[in-house]
Motif scaffolding. Structure first.
Motif, PDB file in Angstrom:
ATOM      1  N   TYR A 246       0.837  -1.204   0.000  1.00 17.24           N
ATOM      2  CA  TYR A 246       0.000   0.000   0.000  1.00 17.24           C
ATOM      3  C   TYR A 246       0.873   1.255   0.000  1.00 17.24           C
ATOM      4  N   LEU A 247       1.900   1.256   0.810  1.00 16.27           N
ATOM      5  CA  LEU A 247       2.800   2.413   0.851  1.00 16.27           C
ATOM      6  C   LEU A 247       3.428   2.683  -0.508  1.00 16.27           C
ATOM      7  N   ARG A 248       3.961   1.640  -1.107  1.00 16.66           N
ATOM      8  CA  ARG A 248       4.708   1.799  -2.355  1.00 16.66           C
ATOM      9  C   ARG A 248       3.798   2.039  -3.550  1.00 16.66           C
ATOM     10  N   HIS A 249       2.700   1.302  -3.627  1.00 11.16           N
ATOM     11  CA  HIS A 249       1.856   1.321  -4.824  1.00 11.16           C
ATOM     12  C   HIS A 249       0.874   2.477  -4.819  1.00 11.16           C
ATOM     13  N   HIS A 250       0.231   2.710  -3.690  1.00 10.74           N
ATOM     14  CA  HIS A 250      -0.922   3.592  -3.660  1.00 10.74           C
ATOM     15  C   HIS A 250      -0.636   4.956  -3.041  1.00 10.74           C
ATOM     16  N   LEU A 251       0.395   5.064  -2.244  1.00 13.05           N
ATOM     17  CA  LEU A 251       0.798   6.374  -1.729  1.00 13.05           C
ATOM     18  C   LEU A 251       2.055   6.888  -2.415  1.00 13.05           C
ATOM     19  N   ARG A 252       2.556   6.088  -3.350  1.00 10.40           N
ATOM     20  CA  ARG A 252       3.752   6.471  -4.112  1.00 10.40           C
ATOM     21  C   ARG A 252       4.931   6.787  -3.199  1.00 10.40           C
ATOM     22  N   ALA A 253       5.009   6.074  -2.086  1.00 12.70           N
ATOM     23  CA  ALA A 253       6.118   6.289  -1.160  1.00 12.70           C
ATOM     24  C   ALA A 253       7.405   5.773  -1.785  1.00 12.70           C
ATOM     25  N   GLY A 254       8.483   6.442  -1.523  1.00 10.97           N
ATOM     26  CA  GLY A 254       9.774   5.993  -2.024  1.00 10.97           C
ATOM     27  C   GLY A 254      10.156   4.652  -1.427  1.00 10.97           C
ATOM     28  N   ILE A 255      11.050   3.973  -2.110  1.00 10.54           N
ATOM     29  CA  ILE A 255      11.475   2.653  -1.654  1.00 10.54           C
ATOM     30  C   ILE A 255      12.066   2.711  -0.249  1.00 10.54           C
ATOM     31  N   LEU A 256      12.780   3.787   0.064  1.00 11.20           N
ATOM     32  CA  LEU A 256      13.429   3.866   1.371  1.00 11.20           C
ATOM     33  C   LEU A 256      12.412   4.110   2.486  1.00 11.20           C
ATOM     34  N   VAL A 257      11.297   4.795   2.175  1.00 10.53           N
ATOM     35  CA  VAL A 257      10.248   4.991   3.186  1.00 10.53           C
ATOM     36  C   VAL A 257       9.599   3.651   3.526  1.00 10.53           C
ATOM     37  N   GLY A 258       9.249   2.883   2.485  1.00 10.14           N
ATOM     38  CA  GLY A 258       8.674   1.560   2.726  1.00 10.14           C
ATOM     39  C   GLY A 258       9.632   0.650   3.459  1.00 10.14           C
ATOM     40  N   ALA A 259      10.897   0.718   3.070  1.00 13.88           N
ATOM     41  CA  ALA A 259      11.904  -0.111   3.730  1.00 13.88           C
ATOM     42  C   ALA A 259      12.052   0.272   5.192  1.00 13.88           C
ATOM     43  N   GLY A 260      11.981   1.593   5.458  1.00 10.07           N
ATOM     44  CA  GLY A 260      12.131   2.048   6.839  1.00 10.07           C
ATOM     45  C   GLY A 260      11.060   1.478   7.741  1.00 10.07           C
ATOM     46  N   ALA A 261       9.795   1.508   7.272  1.00  8.09           N
ATOM     47  CA  ALA A 261       8.703   0.961   8.074  1.00  8.09           C
ATOM     48  C   ALA A 261       8.873  -0.538   8.280  1.00  8.09           C
ATOM     49  N   TYR A 262       9.267  -1.241   7.232  1.00  9.24           N
ATOM     50  CA  TYR A 262       9.469  -2.689   7.307  1.00  9.24           C
ATOM     51  C   TYR A 262      10.604  -3.029   8.269  1.00  9.24           C
ATOM     52  N   VAL A 263      11.699  -2.300   8.147  1.00 10.97           N
ATOM     53  CA  VAL A 263      12.869  -2.559   8.989  1.00 10.97           C
ATOM     54  C   VAL A 263      12.551  -2.291  10.452  1.00 10.97           C
ATOM     55  N   ILE A 264      11.858  -1.178  10.723  1.00 14.28           N
ATOM     56  CA  ILE A 264      11.519  -0.865  12.113  1.00 14.28           C
ATOM     57  C   ILE A 264      10.594  -1.940  12.682  1.00 14.28           C
ATOM     58  N   GLY A 265       9.634  -2.411  11.858  1.00 15.85           N
ATOM     59  CA  GLY A 265       8.733  -3.464  12.316  1.00 15.85           C
ATOM     60  C   GLY A 265       9.478  -4.723  12.699  1.00 15.85           C
ATOM     61  N   HIS A 266      10.421  -5.150  11.858  1.00 13.43           N
ATOM     62  CA  HIS A 266      11.186  -6.352  12.183  1.00 13.43           C
ATOM     63  C   HIS A 266      12.173  -6.100  13.324  1.00 13.43           C
ATOM     64  N   SER A 267      12.642  -4.877  13.467  1.00 18.31           N
ATOM     65  CA  SER A 267      13.516  -4.559  14.598  1.00 18.31           C
ATOM     66  C   SER A 267      12.757  -4.719  15.907  1.00 18.31           C
ATOM     67  N   ILE A 268      11.506  -4.237  15.914  1.00 17.52           N
ATOM     68  CA  ILE A 268      10.678  -4.387  17.108  1.00 17.52           C
ATOM     69  C   ILE A 268      10.407  -5.865  17.394  1.00 17.52           C
ATOM     70  N   ALA A 269      10.128  -6.629  16.328  1.00 21.42           N
ATOM     71  CA  ALA A 269       9.890  -8.061  16.507  1.00 21.42           C
ATOM     72  C   ALA A 269      11.122  -8.746  17.086  1.00 21.42           C
TER      73      ALA A 269
END
Length: 408
Positions: A246-269
């Motif tokens: 959703y971030l990448r496709h529909h909000l046109r977020a940059g790859i690094l923004v999507g990666a940041g959210a993903y990385v933080i999520g797995h860091s918390i996990a």
């Protein structure tokens, strides 16, 4: 391998590498997903079906390998399967046909499922009497996932094609596999030992046993919660996949923004598994589930309620953080409360896997017919259903089977 060994340093290098590489594989997949979807003109529903079929087949293959791993020399088997997986990771990257990609991706996932089971067998034996340590050990998967996402996002941002990501992981995989053929071959696993050891394995890191509902679940008051857990796993698997998409496709977020959210999520996990187990054991499971589901629902709602990619990324981070505690908490508690811990954990592992597999086409279908935001809101509604079910007694009062300090 010593069953009393503690820490990553006591585990064979090839086992540690396998956990991290499988995580890197999925991290790279999450970053490349929008490009893959565009390359093959896949709708959200079609993508969900491809994921469900591939991961479901991988789970079945892994269950077979899991049984073989109890009879064979596990490290040699793991090394051989790593090489097979590395080889199968190449074809999906070089096909331009949607049908061929779906087939090649399915073959890759079957090989990955076999690696999954083969790496979990020695890890389970190593920490057989220390399930809390086993939960912490699985943080290696999360670390691998965030490193794969970082590496993949940097490569994509630099203009590298998504078709180069899995081959890069496969080269490292072959090097890791070669380590398993040096030194002693590894012990033959003890079938009785494995059968009675709780397999505290997070989703995406272990192929389940054949789904079965043990009669003891009913007598232990865990049967209803089994279905609630499967429902909750739809959101855990969906947040990482559809939230990033959703971030990448529909909000046109940059790859690094999507990666940041993903990385933080797995860091918390990862932090939840490394340092959180001791603290979370003092929190009742029902309360933890309610809080986690509420945070997940709130994060998903925030993601769809804003047009700012950065605020949406914050929402996705909250959603993934809310679900990151589910698996280790549930498995540790089930091992406590069940009169047959090994069987109960196997049943819950299968239920979680079913939730993940079923969730892919369900959320994909909702995204196609209700819009991408609608798909995320469906997951938020599922979180609310989980909260209501737990609040009204889906998890009965505890009937401890063993001491809590032996579990976490």
């Amino acid at each position: 391998m010593s069953t009393s060994g503690r820490g990553v340093l006591r585990a064979p290098a090839v086992v540690v590498s396998s956990f991290s590489l499988l995580g890197a594989f999925w991290g790279a997949w999450a970053m490349a997903l929008p490009d893959i979807q565009r390359s093959f003109h896949l709708s959200d529903s079609a993508l969900g079906v491809v994921l469900a079929v591939a991961v479901g087949t991988a789970g079945f293959a892994g269950a077979i390998v899991g049984r073989l791993a109890r009879h064979l020399r596990s490290l040699r088997l793991l090394g051989a399967l790593l090489i097979v997986w590395a080889v199968t990771a190449w074809p999906p990257e070089f096909t331009h046909s949607t049908a061929l990609f779906a087939i090649a991706f399915g073959v890759t996932q079957i090989a990955a499922g076999c690696v999954d089971a083969a790496m979990n067998a020695p890890a389970t034996v190593l920490f057989a009497n220390e399930p809390g340590s086993l939960v912490r050990f699985h943080s290696i998967f999360n670390i691998g996932a965030l490193l794969g996402a970082l590496g993949g996002s940097i490569a994509l941002a630099a203009g590298v094609s998504w078709r180069a990501l899995w081959p890069a992981v496969s080269v490292v995989t072959i090097l890791a596999a070669l380590m398993s053929f040096r030194g002693p071959p590894g012990e033959i696993l003890d079938r009785d030992h494995v059968a009675h050891s709780p397999t505290l394995t997070p989703l995406g890191e272990s192929a389940p046993q054949a789904p079965s509902i043990d009669r003891s679940l009913r007598s232990d008051g865990l049967l209803t919660f089994l279905f609630v857990f499967a429902l909750a796993e739809i959101t855990e698997g969906g947040a990482f996949t559809w939230g990033v998409l959703y971030l990448r496709h529909h909000l046109r977020a940059g790859i690094l923004v999507g990666a940041g959210a993903y990385v933080i999520g797995h860091s918390i996990a990862a932090l939840a598994r490394i340092v959180g187990a001791g603290a979370l054991r003092r929190m009742p499971l029902a309360r933890a589930f309610i809080i986690g589901s509420a945070v997940c629902a709130g994060g998903l709602v925030l993601e769809v309620a804003t047009n700012s990619p950065f605020v949406a990324a914050l929402g996705l981070t909250g959603a993934t953080a809310g679900t990151s505690f589910f698996w280790p908490l549930v498995m540790g508690t089930i091992a406590q409360r069940s009169s047959s811990p090994g069987r109960a954990v196997g049943s819950f592992t299968a239920a979680g896997y079913v939730g993940w597999v079923a969730g892919a086409p369900i959320i994909g279908f909702a995204s196609d017919h209700l819009g991408a935001a609608g798909g995320l809101l469906v997951m938020a509604v599922i979180c609310v259903i989980v909260i209501v079910a737990v609040s009204f007694g889906a998890l009965s009062a505890p009937t401890p089977n063993i001491r809590a300090d032996k579990v976490i």
